[in-house]
Design an enzyme around this catalytic site. Structure first.
Site, PDB file in Angstrom:
ATOM      1  N   GLU A 190       3.248  -8.452   7.019  1.00  0.00           N
ATOM      2  CA  GLU A 190       1.977  -9.068   6.637  1.00  0.00           C
ATOM      3  C   GLU A 190       2.104 -10.039   5.462  1.00  0.00           C
ATOM      4  OE1 GLU A 190      -1.097  -6.164   6.086  1.00  0.00           O
ATOM      5  OE2 GLU A 190      -0.906  -5.390   8.123  1.00  0.00           O
TER       6      GLU A 190
ATOM      7  N   GLU B  87       0.828  -1.771  14.155  1.00  0.00           N
ATOM      8  CA  GLU B  87       0.055  -0.804  13.348  1.00  0.00           C
ATOM      9  C   GLU B  87      -1.356  -0.735  13.912  1.00  0.00           C
ATOM     10  OE1 GLU B  87      -0.148  -1.489   9.091  1.00  0.00           O
ATOM     11  OE2 GLU B  87       2.008  -1.917   8.989  1.00  0.00           O
TER      12      GLU B  87
ATOM     13  N   ASP C 207       0.808  -1.211   0.000  1.00  0.00           N
ATOM     14  CA  ASP C 207       0.000   0.000   0.000  1.00  0.00           C
ATOM     15  C   ASP C 207       0.852   1.276   0.000  1.00  0.00           C
ATOM     16  OD1 ASP C 207      -2.338   1.586   0.304  1.00  0.00           O
ATOM     17  OD2 ASP C 207      -2.091   1.598   2.480  1.00  0.00           O
TER      18      ASP C 207
HETATM   19  C1  GCB Z   1      -1.434  -2.376   6.685  1.00  0.00           C
HETATM   20  C2  GCB Z   1      -0.141  -2.294   5.960  1.00  0.00           C
HETATM   21  C3  GCB Z   1       0.220  -0.889   5.541  1.00  0.00           C
HETATM   22  C4  GCB Z   1      -1.018  -0.176   5.016  1.00  0.00           C
HETATM   23  C5  GCB Z   1      -2.049  -0.103   6.126  1.00  0.00           C
HETATM   24  C6  GCB Z   1      -3.361   0.551   5.643  1.00  0.00           C
HETATM   25  O1  GCB Z   1      -1.727  -3.334   7.360  1.00  0.00           O
HETATM   26  O2  GCB Z   1       0.924  -2.890   6.670  1.00  0.00           O
HETATM   27  O3  GCB Z   1       1.207  -0.943   4.561  1.00  0.00           O
HETATM   28  O4  GCB Z   1      -0.738   1.089   4.514  1.00  0.00           O
HETATM   29  O5  GCB Z   1      -2.357  -1.408   6.566  1.00  0.00           O
HETATM   30  O6  GCB Z   1      -3.538   1.732   5.839  1.00  0.00           O
HETATM   31  O7  GCB Z   1      -4.138  -0.153   5.027  1.00  0.00           O
END
Ligand code: GCB
Length: 647
Positions: free
Chosen positions: A452, A541, A208
């Site tokens: 992930e 996160e 992402d």
């Molecule tokens: C996650 C990812 C990250 C994304 C985030 C999101 O789990 O690790 O790269 O940007 O979610 O905002 O969806």
């Protein structure tokens, strides 16, 4: 990892045993520093540039564009280095370009470098995304796979072969991602001409953030004498108030050389020295390296100066290299993360290397601004999501006491074919390169091998077992993790990690709009993971998108109020669990960042607590208040922080 509580002799014996030798790399990658024996010439600035827009992107190779000045084979535009090329022009085809682009720069090399045959001249590229081939005056000098780590080539003999020709550097860079690159991706050709133009293809990615490309970090030339310090490895420990610095120096280019290793304190006083290529230096009344907000004097750095004296056919040369060294230990119990045997709680952020116009290009004003914001926020740590950051950023962390979880670019491993042998071999190699580059940073306290991955797939077990074992053999002194978002019951790699790092987005991707589910779902998450593995857990996160300036009360998704409410609900659960086994919380994300275009992204990901231009959203103030409260509770404010809020 250090052995908490063991006596001095045992510590020295343990230290003597820790240097792993399993890496497939045969040379070091020390950061280029100037010294009395080394010069550095930065090649940042304007380079010539052309994207190869031919249908198969091979025109540049077919016509050997590297053989002559680039302007002789077609039009050339200005391109700044370092910078991603994507957002520099108004050309949409360049923004979304997939394939080879060509950079070129002519350099004036100091005559004395050429004249002195005892001088090694090294060309170094800090990073170029993703695959690069480099030529000097039309001769290929190196190829490198991987977008976030440095590579080098020695070019002295080539320049000396034709001293009257100026030094023309050509770098071709290809951003194509395939099933066994890191990160992985696939190229999809659309052959239905009722829907797509002739030759239409896209790059699929499973992560992402925007796949920015180009030369992202400094390109430079540096010199060393023929006999030179190729690598230094340092591992530190302490017992009572005696510091232990285990070091190993590798010298190249001399059959025999004498060595002087000196450790000096901040005031320049020598505290220990040796003339052996490896050993343990002892430091009385040691000043330990402490994280920001954990000690009144955080981030104390010594300097390890290595001098190599070599003689060859009657002439002698000396090489000098000085490495900053922070003396500290890291260890993990079933419920704690210890730095210098004291519990450390990560209250920090996830970041990206990302900004307007420059994309992922290294930029000092941005770096310094970000560190000021981290300190303002009271953050003591960050994770280099989702790839290794510039070395200069890690040096800032060493100097400011910001603790780092250092992540390799193993993001988006979702396709079962990316668990095959070719992928694993490359992933092991990238860990070799990452550990080689970052092993001496006191700020780096843990390696993250992936983000992930599809860890529920059967091959994940062998893949992660091998990868984590390999990383621990490379560096037995730091814990290893990967970041998971999968259910604890299905995760195949978790048995091998030292710390569980879990991402979750309750009330966002699951039960969108329902803030009331957070307490129960988050508690269940923690209890399940801890119940199964009895390992400390970091919430690696969590967060919610907020479009800056968008408001609604009661809170609605995408408003600043909703982002605040998500954070506050998570924090209440963290406060219960951090007394038990939760050892950290890292917000997703420090700042808004660019992504591929898609129906869930409004000109990028908006989960930043700062906008992409680094202005605070309401959530930043919630986090700031919390982090300073945590700092007051768990650590010690630096002596200069009289009024933390005015920082
Ligand atoms: C996650 C990812 C990250 C994304 C985030 C999101 O789990 O690790 O790269 O940007 O979610 O905002 O969806």
């Amino acid at each position: 990892m250090a052995v908490p509580g063991s006596p001095g002799l045992l510590r020295v014996l343990w230290l003597l045993a820790v240097f792993g030798a399993v890496s497939s790399l045969d040379s070091g990658m020390l950061f280029p520093r100037e010294s009395s024996s080394r010069e550095v010439k930065e090649l940042s600035g304007l380079w010539g540039f052309r994207a190869d827009k031919s249908p198969d992107r091979k025109q540049g190779f077919d016509e050997a564009w590297y053989k002559r000045p680039l302007a002789e084979s077609g039009p050339v535009i200005d391109m700044p280095v370092p910078a991603s090329y994507n957002d520099i022009t108004q050309d949409p085809a360049l923004r979304d370009f997939i394939g080879w682009v060509w950079y070129e720069r002519e350099v004036v090399v100091p005559a004395r470098w050429i004249a002195d045959k005892g001088t090694r001249i090294v060309l170094r590229v800090g990073s170029a995304h993703y695959y690069s081939v480099t030529w000097v005056n039309g001769v290929k000098v190196t190829e490198h796979k991987g977008g976030h780590l440095p590579f080098e080539a020695e070019i002295g003999s080539l320049l000396r072969a034709d001293p009257l020709t100026p030094c023309r550097i050509t770098i071709a860079v290809n951003n194509t991602l395939t099933l066994d690159t890191l990160p992985p991706g696939t190229i999809q050709h659309m052959d239905d001409h009722t829907k797509y133009p002739e030759g239409f293809f896209i790059q699929n990615i499973y992560f992402d953030f925007f796949n920015y490309a180009g030369i992202h970090r400094a390109v430079l030339l540096y010199t060393t004498p023929k006999a030179y310090v190729d690598d230094i490895t340092v591992v530190t420990d302490f017992s009572d108030n005696t510091g232990l610095v285990k070091y190993k120096v590798s010298v190249k280019g001399a059959a025999s050389a004498s060595l002087k290793v000196t450790l000096t304190d901040k005031d320049g006083h020598c505290v220990a020295s040796s003339s052996e290529p490896s050993g343990v230096l002892t430091v009385v009344d040691v000043k330990l390296w402490w994280p920001y907000l954990m000690h009144e004097n955080p981030a104390y750095l010594y300097s390890l100066e290595v001098r190599v004296l070599a003689s060859n056919k009657g002439s002698t040369s000396e090489d000098v290299y000085a490495l900053p060294v922070g003396i500290r230990t890291v260890s993990v119990t079933s419920s704690q993360f210890l730095i210098n045997n004291k519990p450390f709680y990560f209250h920090g952020v996830n970041k990206h290397e990302d900004a307007d116009i420059r994309g992922k290009g290294f930029d000092w004003p941005l770096v310094v601004k970000d560190f000021n914001l981290l300190k303002w926020l009271g953050a003591n740590s960050f994770r280099t999501s989702h790839y290794p950051y510039a070395e200069e950023i890690l040096q800032m962390c060493d100097r400011h006491g910001i603790v780092v979880i250092d992540e390799c670019p193993g993001v988006g491993i979702k396709d079962i074919r990316s668990f095959g042998n070719a992928s694993l071999t490359h992933h092991l190699f990238v860990m070799d390169e990452l550990v080689r580059r970052d092993k001496n940073h006191p700020s780096v306290v843990m390696w993250s091998v992936a983000n992930e991955p599809a860890a529920e797939m059967p091959p994940a077990e062998y893949y992660f077992k091998t990868l984590i074992k390999h990383t621990k053999a490379l560096d037995p002194t730091r814990p290893v993790t990967y970041i998971t978002d999968s259910n604890y019951a299905r995760d195949k790699g978790a048995p091998f990690v030292d710390v569980i790092c879990v991402n979750s987005y309750f009330s966002w991707y699951h039960d969108p709009g329902h803030l009331e589910v957070i307490p129960i779902q988050l508690s269940t998450q923690f209890e399940s993971w801890y119940g199964k593995y009895q390992k400390p857990i970091i919430q690696s996160e969590y967060g919610a998108d907020a479009v800056p300036g968008l408001h609604n009360d009661p809170p609605m998704m995408f408003t600043e109020e909703y982002q605040k409410a998500v954070l506050q609900s998570y924090h209440r659960v963290f406060d219960q669990k951090r007394k038990q086994y939760v050892i950290g919380e890292l917000i997703w994300n420090f700042a808004d960042f660019m992504t591929a275009q898609g129906i869930t992204r409004v000109v990028g990901n908006k989960k930043g607590i700062f906008s992409r231009q680094r202005q605070p959203k309401s959530a930043a103030f919630i986090l700031k208040e919390r982090y300073w409260r945590l700092a007051n509770e768990t650590g010690k404010l630096p002596v200069w922080t009289k009024y933390p809020c005015s920082l």
